[in-house]
Write an enzyme that holds these catalytic residues in place. Structure first.
Site, PDB file in Angstrom:
ATOM      1  CG  ASP A 197      18.121 -16.967  10.643  1.00 19.38           C
ATOM      2  OD1 ASP A 197      17.702 -17.733  11.441  1.00 19.38           O
ATOM      3  OD2 ASP A 197      17.521 -16.123  10.163  1.00 19.38           O
TER       4      ASP A 197
ATOM      5  CE1 TYR B 170      11.152 -16.592  11.350  1.00 28.22           C
ATOM      6  CE2 TYR B 170      11.759 -14.404  11.323  1.00 28.22           C
ATOM      7  CZ  TYR B 170      12.130 -15.676  11.465  1.00 28.22           C
ATOM      8  OH  TYR B 170      13.400 -15.915  12.155  1.00 28.22           O
TER       9      TYR B 170
ATOM     10  CG  HIS C 240      20.961 -19.635  14.544  1.00 26.15           C
ATOM     11  ND1 HIS C 240      20.594 -20.432  13.646  1.00 26.15           N
ATOM     12  CD2 HIS C 240      20.545 -18.236  14.361  1.00 26.15           C
ATOM     13  CE1 HIS C 240      19.862 -19.653  12.891  1.00 26.15           C
ATOM     14  NE2 HIS C 240      19.735 -18.654  13.298  1.00 26.15           N
TER      15      HIS C 240
END
Length: 403
Positions: free
Chosen positions: A191, A329, A381
């Site tokens: 990630d 982000y 993930h």
């Protein structure tokens, strides 16, 4: 939160590195429990799948277990049994786990988590990497393991100014490893940790002996752009590449969380006030992880247990790092999966239920010095969390030639 942070100096360090322990007050846990029980629920979604997001039944099962059976003190004790430290880098406190192997010639390895993760993600791989002989490995496969909490996550400081994106974190990790006495070392991540690891390799190739990733940055830019736009698969792709393209295109259609965190992270401040709201955000990372976690709360654990999931969410709740964690982000300026020009030796783990399973053909072009590639038939993930044995084996085998 009660902590212990007396100062000590470690080898190779001109800066203080403070031992760290923590115990959250019972009042904080009682308050969490009260808030879970006071949740105001909406009506059930008018669909029988995940097309509208996290199912109400999943969240009610999670909340019931969280409030009535879950025991935070178990994971708190496991964390406090590990050597943890805090050191200031670039004006910010950085928390990290540092476990030195008892085996000589262990290779130093820094491992980076992502969102919605924390150091909780990597706890299952610490023992097998640092003490391989106790977990079916060989002494020559040993690593000294460093696992930092990203800025704004867990016990690390929360940036009060802008600029703490993946590139700055990568520089901080290089500083951390040098401060611990490691001039040359390995790095691994998934990630955000995957992207940060790639950036470390580009920024500081003289320090990185090699890197490993379970979130490979391999997608050719034109293909990545087409997938993001939702266009049909370009001509000329192999069957494996077309499958990866379809996975990526599907993933881009279901990243509403990333779009709002990338543009309006502060708008999600209600998740700092509602534990169930926070948990709902954490569960909706991707469709396959959501399905996996939903099954765990329906009585079918496949890699991730109910406690695994709640350990991570509870750490975020107790440290009040929901919003500070979202901001990466907003800070990020890189494409998530596009090649960055890594030249150091690379180990790639390609899991089928990742946002896309990186084809070997793309990985070879993105990482011209790829020394190991493994296409797995299970896992998603959160590789270190879901499939720790597979990931540890990739790290051992992939880096064996670098010992």
């Amino acid at each position: 939160m009660e902590t212990s942070t007396e100062t000590l100096e470690e080898v190779g360090s001109a800066e203080s590195i403070r031992p760290f322990q923590f115990t959250f007050p019972q009042a904080d846990l009682d308050d969490l429990n009260r808030r879970i029980l006071a949740t105001r629920w909406p009506e059930k979604e008018p669909v029988n799948d995940q097309t509208q997001g996290v199912p109400l039944a999943t969240m009610k099962a999670l909340a019931h277990y969280w409030a009535t059976e879950y025991d935070w003190r178990k994971v708190e004790a496991k964390l406090n049994a590990l050597p943890q430290f805090i050191t200031e880098i670039d004006g910010l406190d950085i928390h990290f786990i540092h476990v030195r192997s008892k085996h000589t010639n262990a290779l130093p390895l820094i491992v980076t988590h992502g969102w919605p993760g924390s150091i909780i993600e990597q706890m299952k791989i610490i023992g097998p990497l640092t003490d391989p002989t106790a977990f079916g490995g060989k002494a020559e496969d040993a690593f000294d393991v460093v696992i930092p909490s990203m800025p704004g996550y867990g016990f690390s400081g929360k940036p009060s100014t802008t600029g703490w994106g993946p590139s700055r974190i990568a520089y901080a990790w290089i500083t951390l490893m040098k401060r611990l006495g490691y001039e040359k070392f390995l790095a691994q991540g998934g990630d955000w940790g995957g992207l940060i690891t790639d950036i470390m390799a580009v920024q500081s190739p003289d320090n990185l002996l090699g890197m490993a990733t379970n979130f490979p940055c391999t997608v050719p830019p034109e293909i990545n752009n087409a997938a993001f736009a939702g266009a049909p698969a370009p001509d000329g792709l192999s069957a494996e590449e077309k499958q990866a393209y379809e996975q990526l295109s599907f993933s881009y259609k279901h990243v509403a969380y990333a779009l709002i965190m990338g543009s309006r992270p502060q708008t999600l401040l209600a998740t700092a006030d509602s534990p169930v709201g926070l948990a709902t955000m954490f569960l909706d990372h991707d469709q396959l992880s959501l399905a996996l976690i939903s099954r765990s709360f329906a009585g079918k654990s496949e890699g991730l247990t109910r406690d695994d999931v709640l350990d991570n969410i509870t750490l975020c709740w107790l440290t009040n790092t929901a919003v500070s964690g979202y901001r990466i982000y907003w800070e990020n300026k890189h494409a998530f999966v596009a090649p960055l020009g890594v030249k150091v030796p690379v180990v790639v783990s390609a899991f089928p239920d990742e946002l896309y399973q990186a084809p070997k053909s793309w990985a070879e072009k993105a990482y011209p010095n790829m020394i190991y590639y493994k296409k797995h038939n299970k896992g998603g993930h959160f590789a270190a969390w879901e499939q720790p044995e597979l990931l540890v084996n990739d790290i051992r085998e992939g880096f064996r030639s670098l010992h």
